[in-house]
Scaffold this active site. Structure first.
Site, PDB file in Angstrom:
ATOM      1  N   GLY A  93       8.041  -7.939  -3.155  1.00  9.30           N
ATOM      2  CA  GLY A  93       6.723  -7.479  -3.568  1.00  9.30           C
ATOM      3  C   GLY A  93       6.139  -6.377  -2.707  1.00  9.30           C
ATOM      4  O   GLY A  93       4.974  -6.012  -2.874  1.00  9.30           O
ATOM      5  N   GLN A  94       6.928  -5.815  -1.786  1.00  9.13           N
ATOM      6  CA  GLN A  94       6.418  -4.725  -0.948  1.00  9.13           C
ATOM      7  C   GLN A  94       6.199  -3.489  -1.808  1.00  9.13           C
ATOM      8  O   GLN A  94       7.095  -3.057  -2.528  1.00  9.13           O
ATOM      9  CB  GLN A  94       7.386  -4.422   0.194  1.00  9.13           C
ATOM     10  CG  GLN A  94       6.854  -3.380   1.165  1.00  9.13           C
ATOM     11  CD  GLN A  94       7.802  -3.130   2.337  1.00  9.13           C
ATOM     12  OE1 GLN A  94       8.947  -3.589   2.353  1.00  9.13           O
ATOM     13  NE2 GLN A  94       7.313  -2.378   3.314  1.00  9.13           N
ATOM     14  N   VAL A  96       3.912  -0.773  -0.395  1.00  7.74           N
ATOM     15  CA  VAL A  96       3.677   0.300   0.576  1.00  7.74           C
ATOM     16  C   VAL A  96       4.702   0.102   1.683  1.00  7.74           C
ATOM     17  O   VAL A  96       4.758  -0.967   2.298  1.00  7.74           O
ATOM     18  CB  VAL A  96       2.239   0.236   1.136  1.00  7.74           C
ATOM     19  CG1 VAL A  96       2.033   1.284   2.214  1.00  7.74           C
ATOM     20  CG2 VAL A  96       1.220   0.408   0.013  1.00  7.74           C
ATOM     21  N   HIS A 100       3.171  -4.242   6.925  1.00  9.53           N
ATOM     22  CA  HIS A 100       1.784  -4.679   6.954  1.00  9.53           C
ATOM     23  C   HIS A 100       1.683  -6.175   6.694  1.00  9.53           C
ATOM     24  O   HIS A 100       2.387  -6.727   5.864  1.00  9.53           O
ATOM     25  CB  HIS A 100       0.912  -3.891   5.977  1.00  9.53           C
ATOM     26  CG  HIS A 100       1.378  -3.908   4.557  1.00  9.53           C
ATOM     27  ND1 HIS A 100       2.485  -3.201   4.125  1.00  9.53           N
ATOM     28  CD2 HIS A 100       0.893  -4.529   3.457  1.00  9.53           C
ATOM     29  CE1 HIS A 100       2.656  -3.386   2.827  1.00  9.53           C
ATOM     30  NE2 HIS A 100       1.696  -4.207   2.392  1.00  9.53           N
ATOM     31  N   HIS A 102      -0.660  -9.125   5.470  1.00 14.72           N
ATOM     32  CA  HIS A 102      -1.873  -9.472   4.726  1.00 14.72           C
ATOM     33  C   HIS A 102      -2.520 -10.679   5.391  1.00 14.72           C
ATOM     34  O   HIS A 102      -1.835 -11.673   5.673  1.00 14.72           O
ATOM     35  CB  HIS A 102      -1.539  -9.853   3.279  1.00 14.72           C
ATOM     36  CG  HIS A 102      -1.016  -8.734   2.452  1.00 14.72           C
ATOM     37  ND1 HIS A 102      -1.814  -8.051   1.563  1.00 14.72           N
ATOM     38  CD2 HIS A 102       0.215  -8.187   2.368  1.00 14.72           C
ATOM     39  CE1 HIS A 102      -1.082  -7.128   0.967  1.00 14.72           C
ATOM     40  NE2 HIS A 102       0.152  -7.190   1.438  1.00 14.72           N
TER      41      HIS A 102
END
Length: 142
Positions: A93-94, A96, A100, A102
């Site tokens: 589901g990456q 970008v 990072h 969440h």
């Protein structure tokens, strides 16, 4: 790296609602939040995925996420729990491609969560999978 929106945020050339700005880590509000208070924690040094993430940067990102989660729970926001979520790769589901984390504040019935139905493999399958992972770990540590 010119198409890395998070790199632009780090550089100060893209807008962001900053929560935490430290020498190696930046945290800012997600522009498409799953729940109120959902934010992202990133290393300032670019890494497209976990395989490219400096271990020290990873530790700093997780520690910032932990501190922010603790602050969220102590805040006046209506929060009953917190999820930390990191997607590594398209299949995960990456979207970008700058690592990072969440930080997602949670309340009962907020609609966010994993929807998969867990399987119950037998011990032989679990042991075989564990061996496969152990072998890959030993190759990666050479």
């Amino acid at each position: 790296m010119s198409d890395c929106v998070f790199c632009a945020i780090v550089a100060g050339t893209a807008p962001a609602s900053i929560v935490l700005d430290e020498p190696d880590v930046l945290a800012f509000m997600d522009i498409r939040p799953f729940t109120p208070g959902h934010l992202l924690v990133i290393p300032k040094r670019h890494a497209s995925g976990l395989a490219h993430l400096d271990p020290q940067d990873g530790a700093r990102v997780f520690d910032a996420g932990r501190r922010i989660a603790t602050a969220l729970r102590a805040s006046s926001l209506p929060i009953e729990g917190v999820n930390l979520f990191l997607a590594d790769g398209v299949a995960a589901g990456q979207e970008v491609f700058h690592v990072h984390l969440h930080v997602v504040p949670r309340r009962r019935g907020d609609g966010f969560g994993l929807r998969a139905v867990p399987r119950t493999p037998n011990r032989t399958v679990l042991d075989g999978t564990a061996e496969t992972i152990r072998a890959a770990l030993s190759v990666g540590s050479d």
